[in-house]
Design a protein around this motif. Structure first.
Motif, PDB file in Angstrom:
ATOM      1  N   THR A 618       0.826  -1.208   0.000  1.00  0.00           N
ATOM      2  CA  THR A 618       0.000   0.000   0.000  1.00  0.00           C
ATOM      3  C   THR A 618       0.860   1.258   0.000  1.00  0.00           C
ATOM      4  OG1 THR A 618      -0.140   0.034   2.424  1.00  0.00           O
ATOM      5  CG2 THR A 618      -1.858  -1.181   1.222  1.00  0.00           C
ATOM      6  N   ASP A 619       2.135   1.112  -0.285  1.00  0.00           N
ATOM      7  CA  ASP A 619       3.040   2.258  -0.348  1.00  0.00           C
ATOM      8  C   ASP A 619       2.821   2.980  -1.680  1.00  0.00           C
ATOM      9  OD1 ASP A 619       5.058   4.101  -0.441  1.00  0.00           O
ATOM     10  OD2 ASP A 619       6.692   2.672  -0.106  1.00  0.00           O
ATOM     11  N   PRO A 620       2.197   4.178  -1.671  1.00  0.00           N
ATOM     12  CA  PRO A 620       1.887   4.855  -2.936  1.00  0.00           C
ATOM     13  C   PRO A 620       3.127   5.286  -3.712  1.00  0.00           C
ATOM     14  CG  PRO A 620       1.419   6.282  -1.064  1.00  0.00           C
ATOM     15  CD  PRO A 620       1.727   4.934  -0.500  1.00  0.00           C
ATOM     16  N   SER A 621       4.284   5.312  -3.074  1.00  0.00           N
ATOM     17  CA  SER A 621       5.514   5.684  -3.784  1.00  0.00           C
ATOM     18  C   SER A 621       6.161   4.501  -4.483  1.00  0.00           C
ATOM     19  CB  SER A 621       6.518   6.304  -2.811  1.00  0.00           C
ATOM     20  OG  SER A 621       6.971   5.346  -1.863  1.00  0.00           O
ATOM     21  N   SER A 622       5.647   3.303  -4.244  1.00  0.00           N
ATOM     22  CA  SER A 622       6.216   2.101  -4.846  1.00  0.00           C
ATOM     23  C   SER A 622       5.618   1.851  -6.224  1.00  0.00           C
ATOM     24  CB  SER A 622       5.956   0.882  -3.959  1.00  0.00           C
ATOM     25  OG  SER A 622       6.292  -0.318  -4.635  1.00  0.00           O
ATOM     26  N   PRO A 623       6.432   1.403  -7.181  1.00  0.00           N
ATOM     27  CA  PRO A 623       5.879   1.047  -8.502  1.00  0.00           C
ATOM     28  C   PRO A 623       4.932  -0.146  -8.420  1.00  0.00           C
ATOM     29  CG  PRO A 623       8.191   0.410  -8.343  1.00  0.00           C
ATOM     30  CD  PRO A 623       7.903   1.245  -7.143  1.00  0.00           C
ATOM     31  N   ASP A 624       4.983  -0.895  -7.320  1.00  0.00           N
ATOM     32  CA  ASP A 624       4.110  -2.052  -7.136  1.00  0.00           C
ATOM     33  C   ASP A 624       2.859  -1.717  -6.325  1.00  0.00           C
ATOM     34  OD1 ASP A 624       5.942  -3.725  -8.493  1.00  0.00           O
ATOM     35  OD2 ASP A 624       7.121  -3.947  -6.660  1.00  0.00           O
ATOM     36  N   TYR A 625       2.623  -0.436  -6.074  1.00  0.00           N
ATOM     37  CA  TYR A 625       1.465  -0.013  -5.278  1.00  0.00           C
ATOM     38  C   TYR A 625       0.172  -0.564  -5.861  1.00  0.00           C
ATOM     39  CZ  TYR A 625      -2.219   3.148  -3.573  1.00  0.00           C
ATOM     40  OH  TYR A 625      -3.374   3.671  -3.046  1.00  0.00           O
ATOM     41  N   ASN A 626      -0.655  -1.102  -4.982  1.00  0.00           N
ATOM     42  CA  ASN A 626      -1.982  -1.589  -5.361  1.00  0.00           C
ATOM     43  C   ASN A 626      -2.942  -1.154  -4.262  1.00  0.00           C
ATOM     44  OD1 ASN A 626      -4.368  -3.215  -5.588  1.00  0.00           O
ATOM     45  ND2 ASN A 626      -3.254  -4.621  -6.921  1.00  0.00           N
ATOM     46  N   SER A 627      -3.898  -0.309  -4.619  1.00  0.00           N
ATOM     47  CA  SER A 627      -4.792   0.263  -3.613  1.00  0.00           C
ATOM     48  C   SER A 627      -5.674  -0.781  -2.940  1.00  0.00           C
ATOM     49  CB  SER A 627      -5.670   1.339  -4.255  1.00  0.00           C
ATOM     50  OG  SER A 627      -6.432   0.811  -5.332  1.00  0.00           O
ATOM     51  N   LEU A 628      -5.815  -1.959  -3.541  1.00  0.00           N
ATOM     52  CA  LEU A 628      -6.642  -3.016  -2.941  1.00  0.00           C
ATOM     53  C   LEU A 628      -5.806  -4.045  -2.181  1.00  0.00           C
ATOM     54  CD1 LEU A 628      -9.305  -3.697  -5.731  1.00  0.00           C
ATOM     55  CD2 LEU A 628      -9.409  -2.122  -3.792  1.00  0.00           C
ATOM     56  N   THR A 629      -4.519  -3.768  -1.976  1.00  0.00           N
ATOM     57  CA  THR A 629      -3.667  -4.681  -1.206  1.00  0.00           C
ATOM     58  C   THR A 629      -4.210  -4.853   0.199  1.00  0.00           C
ATOM     59  OG1 THR A 629      -1.624  -4.249  -2.426  1.00  0.00           O
ATOM     60  CG2 THR A 629      -1.389  -4.901  -0.128  1.00  0.00           C
ATOM     61  N   MET A 630      -4.188  -6.108   0.671  1.00  0.00           N
ATOM     62  CA  MET A 630      -4.651  -6.393   2.021  1.00  0.00           C
ATOM     63  C   MET A 630      -3.615  -7.132   2.871  1.00  0.00           C
ATOM     64  SD  MET A 630      -7.623  -5.010   2.274  1.00  0.00           S
ATOM     65  CE  MET A 630      -8.591  -4.144   1.030  1.00  0.00           C
ATOM     66  N   TRP A 631      -2.558  -7.687   2.244  1.00  0.00           N
ATOM     67  CA  TRP A 631      -1.554  -8.350   3.078  1.00  0.00           C
ATOM     68  C   TRP A 631      -0.213  -8.435   2.361  1.00  0.00           C
ATOM     69  CZ3 TRP A 631       1.039 -13.186   2.582  1.00  0.00           C
ATOM     70  CH2 TRP A 631       0.675 -13.951   1.466  1.00  0.00           C
ATOM     71  N   GLN A 632       0.824  -8.655   3.162  1.00  0.00           N
ATOM     72  CA  GLN A 632       2.167  -8.873   2.641  1.00  0.00           C
ATOM     73  C   GLN A 632       2.975  -9.627   3.699  1.00  0.00           C
ATOM     74  OE1 GLN A 632       4.288  -9.748   0.477  1.00  0.00           O
ATOM     75  NE2 GLN A 632       4.157  -7.863  -0.763  1.00  0.00           N
ATOM     76  N   ALA A 633       3.950 -10.397   3.244  1.00  0.00           N
ATOM     77  CA  ALA A 633       4.839 -11.149   4.143  1.00  0.00           C
ATOM     78  C   ALA A 633       6.276 -10.980   3.690  1.00  0.00           C
ATOM     79  CB  ALA A 633       4.460 -12.632   4.157  1.00  0.00           C
ATOM     80  N   GLN A 634       7.148 -10.800   4.644  1.00  0.00           N
ATOM     81  CA  GLN A 634       8.587 -10.799   4.401  1.00  0.00           C
ATOM     82  C   GLN A 634       9.257 -11.507   5.563  1.00  0.00           C
ATOM     83  OE1 GLN A 634      10.854  -7.524   2.849  1.00  0.00           O
ATOM     84  NE2 GLN A 634       9.013  -6.344   2.329  1.00  0.00           N
TER      85      GLN A 634
END
Length: 742
Positions: A618-634
């Motif tokens: 959900t980082d709007p500065s990222s080229p991978d930004y997706n406004s419907l993102t709900m999760w991420q894992a690292q």
């Protein structure tokens, strides 16, 4: 004759009443002196800046008339935490918005009703500072809906009197010549700023209810066409159209006293358009016509235009009518929206026509489906921008006079037909953002919930350290180090720190949510474990198609409302018992079951998944930004945000959740004291459950973390431009003045 005498008497009465309302401000003719606006003078001394010529709008630039394509945005009357009738937008906000709208490439804004004096003050101040590129505006006049509902007759004295009063106040507001008394839900105050030189035109009324139109027409059979001094109804005009001609004439009578003429229209939409739609299933959507061609100006040199709200997904004929599947767009696709635009344009010969609402929302929830993926919702911000840009280009290509995008800002108070029964109490919708309600998220300016930005979903914990109201839990289950939980107006945020790396190819993470007594105490996802208390919903984090929120089958309020109560959705009786052990995908209805005679043909019930959880950032500065993102894992961190309604909440701001009760044909809700979170992980290779004991005894949920929060009656929000803003900025630049692609 009798009708015209009554109308003149009615107008006299309204004028007399207005003396009591605001002490009769004498109407003084105003020129454009004192502004940078250059207007033409008519032989009768009237100022004219815009006029209609054939099927186009023209602007006077000081020396000659030039074609003008109105490209702009609709601007609403409020911000999150407020109802539209509060009209609480301040001057600083308006000035910022006007600058952003200008940078967007727009030349027009449209407002639906009278705003507070600060709007007109800010617009004039802004335009005086930008004389070479002013923002013009279309002023709307809100129709008296409550009186129309009460009388079910748009020609009743109660309706026409109130409509005329609103028109007269609107003229005074635009020209800075009225003191509007206090009235709940409406603008008020002393208007001193003359914004008339920046007015493009007027559009009176709202989207008309077909049943109201039909009732009005039936109540006044054989009515003679209205004949006013400035506007009249043609032979064959319906009684409802006569009412509109009368209101336009009233507007003209009062605007001339200000020394100006502008192009006029009344607001219309597809449901009451003048076309026939043989492929429309719902008879009510092709019930009556309100035809702009049945009204014409007389002694009104600024002219008259048609204004339509037209979306590609509603009514249903956009996907069902075979007669409009005969036009292709620039991509070679069958395009029913483009075909419709063409037919509507052909009907309005020699009259300019604008699409004054079009667009799609960037929301998780979907309200209607159609072809080419132009659904009402289910779009990322990027998808929203691309679709809006395509629609704009098609409007230009079909030789329309303008295209006004819906909407400038997101509006939290809005409702949608397929979620409104669950959002209770209704007067608290403004206090939280339900991303399943598509109507809230049409804006190019995003009104994000307060942590949507400061707290990024990116699989990292660094930003969590800055969150003051977070709760840190020890889940008390093997494999979990800590669990962080917080919330805002739209989501519950959860971050899990595990003992080892989380790999969705090898593992599935589950987090059950318990808000009240009832629900599933056993399920296949629990393996051989049994819980001491049931779960209402279940969050699953795994592979792409697995990651979603599911709901206990007997708690599933979409099935309960549209199946158990309304008899449309399929209901499996064994799934409706407590502790059924079944978690169903969270779904939203998009088609009600429809049968003759209400429908021309049978249409089955249809719903769509609404609980999918997309992985991304959900980082709007990222080229991978997706406004419907709900999760991420690292690594060993899994981070997520879950929309409130997916967890069963009817209003998180007052801690109310949907319960298991139906009463009087409605889904009920109750106050809860928090959310019990029940986490575990399943190994794909062995089906081993990590957490929740060994299965020898029911799991005591009282030892699991319970997240609690305080109710709220005010909101904080993050305002920023969406990705769709920049896409539309390029689209506006590409079309220029609207002539290149015609």
């Amino acid at each position: 004759m009798k009708r015209n005498i009554k109308l003149r008497v009615s107008l006299t009465i309204v004028i007399a009443l207005l003396i009591g309302y605001f002490g009769w401000q004498h109407f003084r003719p105003l020129s454009a002196e004192g502004t940078h606006v250059r207007s033409a003078k008519l032989n009768n001394g009237m100022n004219v800046k815009f006029r209609t010529q054939g099927d186009q709008i023209e602007l006077y630039d000081g020396q000659e008339w030039q074609s003008f394509f109105a490209k702009g945005v609709n601007v609403g009357a409020t911000v999150p935490g407020h109802d539209p009738g509060e009209l609480n937008i301040d001057k600083k906000t308006f000035m910022r918005w006007f600058s952003q709208i200008q940078e967007l490439g727009a030349n027009v804004i449209r407002i639906y009703t009278i705003h507070e004096p600060v709007f007109y003050e800010a617009l004039v101040e802004f335009n005086e500072a930008h004389p070479d590129s002013p923002l013009y505006f279309i002023q709307g006049v809100w129709s008296p809906e409550s009186q129309m509902i009460k009388t079910h007759d748009a020609l009743s004295p109660l309706v026409t009197k109130e409509f005329k009063k609103e028109i007269i106040y609107a003229v005074g507001a635009v020209y800075g010549d009225v003191n509007i008394p206090e009235e709940t839900g409406k603008a008020q105050g002393r208007y001193k700023t003359n914004a008339g030189p920046y007015l493009l035109g007027w559009s009176i009324g709202t989207e008309w209810d077909p049943v109201l139109v039909q009732a009005t027409d039936k109540a006044h059979p054989g009515m003679e066409p209205f004949k006013g001094d400035y506007f009249r109804a043609k032979a064959g005009a319906t009684p409802f159209e006569n009412m509109l001609a009368e209101m336009l004439d009233t507007l003209a009578a009062f605007e001339t006293k200000q020394g100006w003429q502008h192009p006029y229209a009344f607001t219309n939409w597809v449901s009451t358009d003048p076309l026939e739609h043989p492929g429309e299933i719902d008879r009510a959507e092709d019930l009556v016509s309100v035809d702009p061609m049945h009204i014409e100006p007389v002694n009104w040199q600024a002219g008259y235009f048609a204004s339509f709200h037209a979306y590609p997904y509603y009514p249903e004929f956009f996907r069902s009518d075979e007669t409009i599947k005969n036009v292709k767009n620039d991509k070679g696709e069958i395009d029913t929206y483009k075909a419709y635009l063409r037919l509507l344009k052909e009907h309005h010969k020699d009259v300019p026509i604008m699409v004054t609402e079009y667009g799609v929302p960037a929301s998780l929830g979907i309200g209607h489906i159609t072809g080419l993926g132009r659904n009402q919702g289910g779009h990322t911000e990027e998808e929203q921008g691309n679709i809006d840009a395509d629609l704009l280009r098609e409007i230009v290509q079909e030789n329309y006079a303008g295209a006004i995008l819906f909407m400038w800002q997101d509006e939290w108070f809005k409702r949608t037909w397929n979620t409104q029964d669950f959002e209770q109490p209704v007067d608290r919708r403004k206090y939280w953002l339900n991303v399943l309600t598509n109507e809230k998220l049409f804006g190019l300016v995003g009104m994000y919930s307060s942590k949507d930005g400061p707290l990024l979903i990116d699989g990292k914990l660094d930003d969590w350290e800055k969150i003051k109201d977070k709760k840190k839990f020890d889940p008390g289950v093997p494999g979990w180090k800590t669990m962080w939980v917080t919330h805002d107006e739209a989501y519950v945020y959860i971050a899990a720190e595990l003992d080892q790396t989380f790999d969705p190819e090898k593992q599935i993470m589950y987090i059950g949510a318990d808000t009240m007594e009832g629900g599933n105490r056993h399920a296949k996802e629990l393996g051989d474990r049994t819980l001491g208390e049931g779960l209402e919903t279940l969050v699953t984090i795994g592979k792409t198609l697995e990651s979603e929120v599911r709901i206990a089958s007997n708690y599933d309020f979409t099935t309960r409302l549209w199946g158990t109560i309304n008899g449309m959705a399929p209901v499996e009786e064994e799934e409706m018992r407590d502790d059924s052990g079944v978690f169903k995908p969270w779904r939203l209805i998009v088609d009600m079951e429809f049968s003759p005679p209400a429908a021309k043909i049978y249409r089955p019930y249809k719903d769509l998944p609404a609980g999918q959880l997309k992985r991304g950032t959900t980082d709007p500065s990222s080229p991978d930004y997706n406004s419907l993102t709900m999760w991420q894992a690292q690594g060993n961190v899994v981070e997520m945000r879950i929309p409130w309604m997916l967890l069963g909440f009817a209003d998180p701001s007052s801690l109310r959740a949907v319960n298991y009760v139906e009463k009087d044909g409605k889904i009920q809700n109750q106050k809860v004291d928090g959310i019990r979170l029940v986490p575990w992980i399943v190994d794909r290779a062995t089906n081993q459950v990590t957490g929740l004991g060994d299965g020898s005894a029911p799991v005591d949920l009282s030892k699991m973390p319970k997240y609690k929060w305080k109710p709220w009656n005010s909101v904080q929000y993050e305002e920023r431009l969406k990705q769709s803003y920049y896409i539309m900025q390029k689209a506006f630049q590409d079309i220029g003045d609207g002539s290149q692609t015609k």
